[in-house]
Design an enzyme around this catalytic site. Structure first.
Site, short mmCIF file in Angstrom:
data_model
loop_
_atom_site.label_atom_id
_atom_site.label_comp_id
_atom_site.label_asym_id
_atom_site.label_seq_id
_atom_site.Cartn_x
_atom_site.Cartn_y
_atom_site.Cartn_z
N CYS A 130 0.85 -1.20 0.00
CA CYS A 130 0.00 0.00 0.00
C CYS A 130 0.88 1.25 0.00
CB CYS A 130 -0.93 0.01 1.21
SG CYS A 130 -1.99 1.48 1.25
N CYS A 133 -0.24 4.07 2.55
CA CYS A 133 0.13 3.81 3.94
C CYS A 133 1.64 3.89 4.14
CB CYS A 133 -0.42 2.45 4.40
SG CYS A 133 -2.23 2.40 4.52
#
Length: 177
Positions: A130, A133
């Protein structure tokens, strides 16, 4: 020692991973809590039961109960967040005006130093792929004056643990053939 069990279980074609695992387990760039928390969190993120059991065996002798649970919590919460934010990012802003509506209390109160939890979350996000993130946790760490070399070591650790999980799964699968 369970890290030794993991290294012994790795096949010859994964010799580089065996050596890398040995070197990362002896890193001086991370504190003992950062190292073992990251090992637990990333092992959990790989979903490889054998790897998580072996790493946990050592980690339970090193980490406090709070730190061990926080590392597992980092893997769990990032398992949710990585899917949510990665997917939201792939939808080109079409849902940016909507509230996430997801509970994430552990991020604000992990039971360990915030920097350690952020480091574990970054490592799990590297495994789960991700970018949102990764960037958010890296920024939080840099804003807290965590050294770039410490952040980079957590990323190295995540990549090694991911490769080890893959090699163990491959070896276990082929042993059953």
């Amino acid at each position: 020692m369970s890290i030794d069990n993991i290294k012994s279980a790795l096949p010859e074609y994964a010799k580089d991973l065996k050596l890398n695992l040995g070197s990362i387990a002896n890193t001086t760039e991370l504190t003992e809590q950062q190292l073992w928390g990251a090992l637990v969190a990333t092992a959990a993120a790989t979903k490889n039961a054998r790897l998580l059991r072996e790493i946990s065996e050592d980690a339970l002798d090193i980490l406090s109960e709070e730190a061990y649970n926080a590392a597992l919590g980092a893997a769990a919460i990032m398992g949710m967040n990585n899917v949510f934010y990665r997917t939201k990012g792939q939808l080109d802003g079409k849902y940016d005006d909507l509230r996430a509506g997801l509970r994430m209390n552990i991020i604000g109160n992990p039971g360990v130093a915030k920097e350690d939890f952020e480091l574990w979350s970054l490592a799990v996000s590297a495994i789960n792929g991700c970018g949102h993130c990764l960037a958010a946790h890296e920024k939080t760490l840099r804003d807290a004056d965590v050294a770039r070399t410490t952040i980079f070591e957590a990323i190295r650790l995540a990549s090694i643990v991911s490769g080890v999980a893959q090699a163990l799964l491959t070896a276990d699968t082929l042993a059953a053939v």
